[in-house]
Enzyme design. Structure first.
Site, PDB file in Angstrom:
ATOM      1  CB  ILE A 223     -46.394 -34.620  61.674  1.00 43.12           C
ATOM      2  CG1 ILE A 223     -45.394 -33.806  60.830  1.00 43.12           C
ATOM      3  CG2 ILE A 223     -45.838 -34.894  63.057  1.00 43.12           C
ATOM      4  CD1 ILE A 223     -45.062 -32.444  61.427  1.00 43.12           C
TER       5      ILE A 223
ATOM      6  CG  PHE B 127     -43.097 -33.875  45.018  1.00 42.48           C
ATOM      7  CD1 PHE B 127     -42.083 -33.995  44.098  1.00 42.48           C
ATOM      8  CD2 PHE B 127     -44.351 -33.533  44.567  1.00 42.48           C
ATOM      9  CE1 PHE B 127     -42.300 -33.777  42.752  1.00 42.48           C
ATOM     10  CE2 PHE B 127     -44.582 -33.304  43.218  1.00 42.48           C
ATOM     11  CZ  PHE B 127     -43.556 -33.431  42.311  1.00 42.48           C
TER      12      PHE B 127
ATOM     13  CB  VAL C  39     -44.078 -33.577  56.728  1.00 39.95           C
ATOM     14  CG1 VAL C  39     -43.649 -32.449  57.667  1.00 39.95           C
ATOM     15  CG2 VAL C  39     -44.225 -33.046  55.303  1.00 39.95           C
TER      16      VAL C  39
ATOM     17  CG  ASP D 202     -49.721 -29.666  45.557  1.00 35.09           C
ATOM     18  OD1 ASP D 202     -50.841 -29.971  45.100  1.00 35.09           O
ATOM     19  OD2 ASP D 202     -49.088 -30.410  46.317  1.00 35.09           O
TER      20      ASP D 202
END
Length: 343
Positions: free
Chosen positions: A13, A18, A21, A134
């Site tokens: 999704i 990093f 998901v 971030d």
């Protein structure tokens, strides 16, 4: 720690710097989101073991950072093949604010509401000596109640030395001091939060016309020269320029200080704004009249604009300003003055 679970991983999704998901289901928590950190082909056994232990430790820290506006972390799981770590989090059905950013400028009231939520969550992380590093629209998620939560913890760290952490992340949200070789801090999170607010106020089409901040912010004066849509009130501009001041000492010194500054900002009238490649248009309802403003490109650095209102019931259309064939600065100045008068 390594946990045993009947976690079921579904479709992807989203993805970030990093990891990817996925949606998933868990026996205890039901529907969840799962961020998967995988071993890279170039990592040695020692490097992967070191990163894996760091991720597991970070997950433990984040599970303790409970706040209504911080995405809840349920735990971490190591894959059976030991080449991936799964970060299991709450699922947010509202998606992320990146979608709203791409759709166009958001209402002032919506931006202030969502940023109030996020800033309270960020202050909670800072209170636990964590820096997010971030902050951007794609890392702000809307839960089932419509509240904004700060997520994507790939860069959160509590490895702070004299208030600073290493300079990773952000992309276009890197503040000048980091671009120039310094470390990240609470105040660099504040800078990125200001950049996030600016983006949500203006939308993707307007933002795409700017020079990439990563290429120019380090040269100085970035916030001072940011072009604002003319309906953004002066007080909003002042707060954002303070959040993104080149001088870290002149910035708001904490997330709570930034929150106090923009919690007082006016969000009326409710201008709905659409930015197209060759035109910007606005509409709002004030005292039983609907106001319209159009700003169009008609030549090389030449612009027309017009403004009028129409009654919601009986009455006449009223023109209240126009200019033809003026340069950008003139059109911007005239429109900014016009919007300041409509209350």
């Amino acid at each position: 720690m390594t946990l045993v679970s009947n976690l079921q991983i579904g479709a992807e999704i989203g993805s970030g710097y990093f990891g990817k998901v996925h949606d998933g289901t868990d026996d205890v928590h039901g529907q969840v989101a799962v961020k998967i950190f995988t071993r890279t082909p170039t990592e040695t056994d020692a490097e992967w073991q070191s990163r894996k232990q760091g991720l597991l430790a970070e997950g433990q820290r984040l599970s303790r950072a409970e706040h209504a506006n911080v995405l809840k972390v349920h735990g971490l799981l190591e894959s059976q093949t030991s080449d991936a770590i799964h970060l299991v989090m709450d699922y947010c059905p509202g998606g992320c604010l990146q979608k709203k950013f791409e759709a166009g400028p958001m209402l002032l009231s919506d931006v202030r509401k969502y940023m109030t939520h996020v800033t309270m969550g960020l202050a909670a992380l800072h209170a636990r000596s964590m820096i997010h590093r971030d902050i951007k629209p794609g890392n702000i998620l809307l839960n089932k109640h419509g509240a904004a939560q700060l997520g994507d913890f790939g860069l959160v760290t509590d490895n702070i030395i004299v208030g600073y952490a290493s300079g990773q992340g952000y992309s276009d949200h890197l503040p000048p001091e980091v671009l120039n070789g310094g470390g990240t801090s609470v105040k660099s999170d504040v800078w990125a939060l200001g950049m996030t607010i600016y983006r949500l106020l203006h939308g993707a089409e307007w933002y795409s016309r700017l020079p990439k901040p990563r290429h120019v912010a380090g040269k100085g004066g970035f916030a001072k020269h940011l072009p604002f849509l003319p309906h953004i009130p002066k007080a909003w501009r002042t707060v954002l320029r303070t959040m993104m001041n080149d001088d870290t000492g002149a910035r708001y010194q904490s997330a709570n200080a930034a929150l106090a500054a923009y919690s007082r900002l006016d969000t009326t009238p409710r201008w709905e704004c659409v930015v197209a490649p060759d035109k910007v248009s606005w509409t709002c309802l004030v005292k039983k009249r609907r106001y319209f403003v159009n700003w169009e490109i008609v030549g090389t650095n030449l612009f027309d604009w017009s403004a009028w209102s129409e009654p919601t019931g009986k009455g006449n259309k009223r023109s209240f300003g126009a200019s033809k064939g003026v340069d950008y600065d003139t059109a911007d100045r005239e429109l900014t003055a016009l919007f300041a008068k409509i209350r």
